[in-house]
Design a protein around this motif. Structure first.
Motif, PDB file in Angstrom:
ATOM      1  N   THR A 180       0.845  -1.169  -0.028  1.00 19.15           N
ATOM      2  CA  THR A 180      -0.050   0.072   0.077  1.00 19.15           C
ATOM      3  C   THR A 180       0.769   1.294  -0.026  1.00 19.15           C
ATOM      4  N   ILE A 181       0.559   2.226  -0.909  1.00 15.42           N
ATOM      5  CA  ILE A 181       1.109   3.293  -1.005  1.00 15.42           C
ATOM      6  C   ILE A 181       0.603   4.427  -0.335  1.00 15.42           C
ATOM      7  N   ASN A 182       1.178   5.212   0.573  1.00 16.68           N
ATOM      8  CA  ASN A 182       0.648   6.218   1.302  1.00 16.68           C
ATOM      9  C   ASN A 182       0.869   7.734   0.840  1.00 16.68           C
ATOM     10  N   PHE A 183       0.026   7.985  -0.370  1.00 18.07           N
ATOM     11  CA  PHE A 183       0.344   9.358  -0.816  1.00 18.07           C
ATOM     12  C   PHE A 183      -0.706  10.424  -0.202  1.00 18.07           C
ATOM     13  N   ASN A 184      -1.929   9.834   0.033  1.00 18.40           N
ATOM     14  CA  ASN A 184      -3.014  10.796   0.545  1.00 18.40           C
ATOM     15  C   ASN A 184      -3.121  11.907  -0.427  1.00 18.40           C
ATOM     16  N   LYS A 185      -2.794  11.841  -1.873  1.00 16.57           N
ATOM     17  CA  LYS A 185      -3.446  12.609  -2.869  1.00 16.57           C
ATOM     18  C   LYS A 185      -4.874  12.608  -3.268  1.00 16.57           C
ATOM     19  N   LYS A 186      -5.140  13.785  -3.578  1.00 19.48           N
ATOM     20  CA  LYS A 186      -6.658  13.655  -4.301  1.00 19.48           C
ATOM     21  C   LYS A 186      -6.608  13.699  -5.674  1.00 19.48           C
ATOM     22  N   ASN A 193      -8.521   2.331  -2.099  1.00 21.47           N
ATOM     23  CA  ASN A 193      -7.998   1.152  -1.167  1.00 21.47           C
ATOM     24  C   ASN A 193      -6.278   1.423  -1.073  1.00 21.47           C
ATOM     25  N   ASN A 194      -5.651   2.368  -1.740  1.00 23.95           N
ATOM     26  CA  ASN A 194      -4.259   2.673  -1.801  1.00 23.95           C
ATOM     27  C   ASN A 194      -3.920   4.091  -1.287  1.00 23.95           C
ATOM     28  N   ASN A 195      -4.971   4.459  -0.585  1.00 23.03           N
ATOM     29  CA  ASN A 195      -5.117   5.533   0.186  1.00 23.03           C
ATOM     30  C   ASN A 195      -4.928   6.997  -0.673  1.00 23.03           C
ATOM     31  N   PHE A 196      -5.630   6.751  -1.826  1.00 23.96           N
ATOM     32  CA  PHE A 196      -6.059   8.254  -2.453  1.00 23.96           C
ATOM     33  C   PHE A 196      -7.491   8.653  -1.981  1.00 23.96           C
ATOM     34  N   ILE A 197      -7.490   9.845  -2.074  1.00 24.15           N
ATOM     35  CA  ILE A 197      -8.814  10.697  -1.563  1.00 24.15           C
ATOM     36  C   ILE A 197      -9.516  10.755  -3.093  1.00 24.15           C
ATOM     37  N   ALA A 203     -10.874  21.743  -8.308  1.00 27.57           N
ATOM     38  CA  ALA A 203     -10.057  22.778  -7.675  1.00 27.57           C
ATOM     39  C   ALA A 203      -9.321  21.926  -6.119  1.00 27.57           C
ATOM     40  N   ASP A 204     -10.105  21.121  -5.385  1.00 30.53           N
ATOM     41  CA  ASP A 204      -9.416  20.537  -4.454  1.00 30.53           C
ATOM     42  C   ASP A 204      -8.474  19.538  -4.663  1.00 30.53           C
ATOM     43  N   SER A 205      -8.579  18.775  -5.869  1.00 30.72           N
ATOM     44  CA  SER A 205      -7.721  17.707  -6.296  1.00 30.72           C
ATOM     45  C   SER A 205      -6.363  18.020  -6.625  1.00 30.72           C
ATOM     46  N   ASP A 206      -5.330  16.987  -6.403  1.00 31.13           N
ATOM     47  CA  ASP A 206      -4.240  17.446  -6.924  1.00 31.13           C
ATOM     48  C   ASP A 206      -3.700  16.876  -8.151  1.00 31.13           C
ATOM     49  N   LEU A 207      -4.777  15.978  -8.754  1.00 29.79           N
ATOM     50  CA  LEU A 207      -4.582  15.519  -9.877  1.00 29.79           C
ATOM     51  C   LEU A 207      -5.772  14.978 -10.750  1.00 29.79           C
ATOM     52  N   GLY A 208      -5.908  14.901 -11.835  1.00 37.72           N
ATOM     53  CA  GLY A 208      -7.224  14.750 -12.673  1.00 37.72           C
ATOM     54  C   GLY A 208      -6.905  13.142 -13.346  1.00 37.72           C
TER      55      GLY A 208
END
Length: 91
Positions: free
Chosen positions: A2-8, A32-36, A66-71
């Motif tokens: 599991t990668i813990n990026f916490n990216k949106k 499941n891989n800690n992305f929002i 606007a809230d996301s880190d990537l699309g």
């Protein structure tokens, strides 16, 4: 692993019946891989008059983008998704 990026991540994709299933699978994998995950098909307009529904969804999508880190653009896509990609490019 599991990668813990916490990216949106904002998922840009059509919401047809078939595509909804695919979108849900991708969203589940990311979560499941800690992305929002921001998934527009999950927008639930509570107490929104029918005439205001389209603007409500539009406004919520802008907030999520606007809230996301990537699309993440899922294929195939149409005008709505192309607009979202353009909005990202403008940001």
């Amino acid at each position: 692993m599991t990668i813990n990026f916490n990216k949106k991540v904002y998922i840009s994709s059509p919401v047809s019946f078939y595509q909804r299933k695919w979108n849900n699978q991708i969203a589940k994998l990311l979560r499941n891989n800690n992305f929002i995950v921001h998934l527009p098909q999950e927008i639930s307009p509570i107490n929104i008059p029918h005439k205001k529904f389209e603007f409500y969804v539009y406004d919520k999508c802008i907030e999520m983008i606007a809230d996301s880190d990537l699309g993440l653009l899922l294929l195939p896509y149409g005008r709505d998704c192309a607009w979202e990609v353009g909005f990202y490019a403008g940001m």
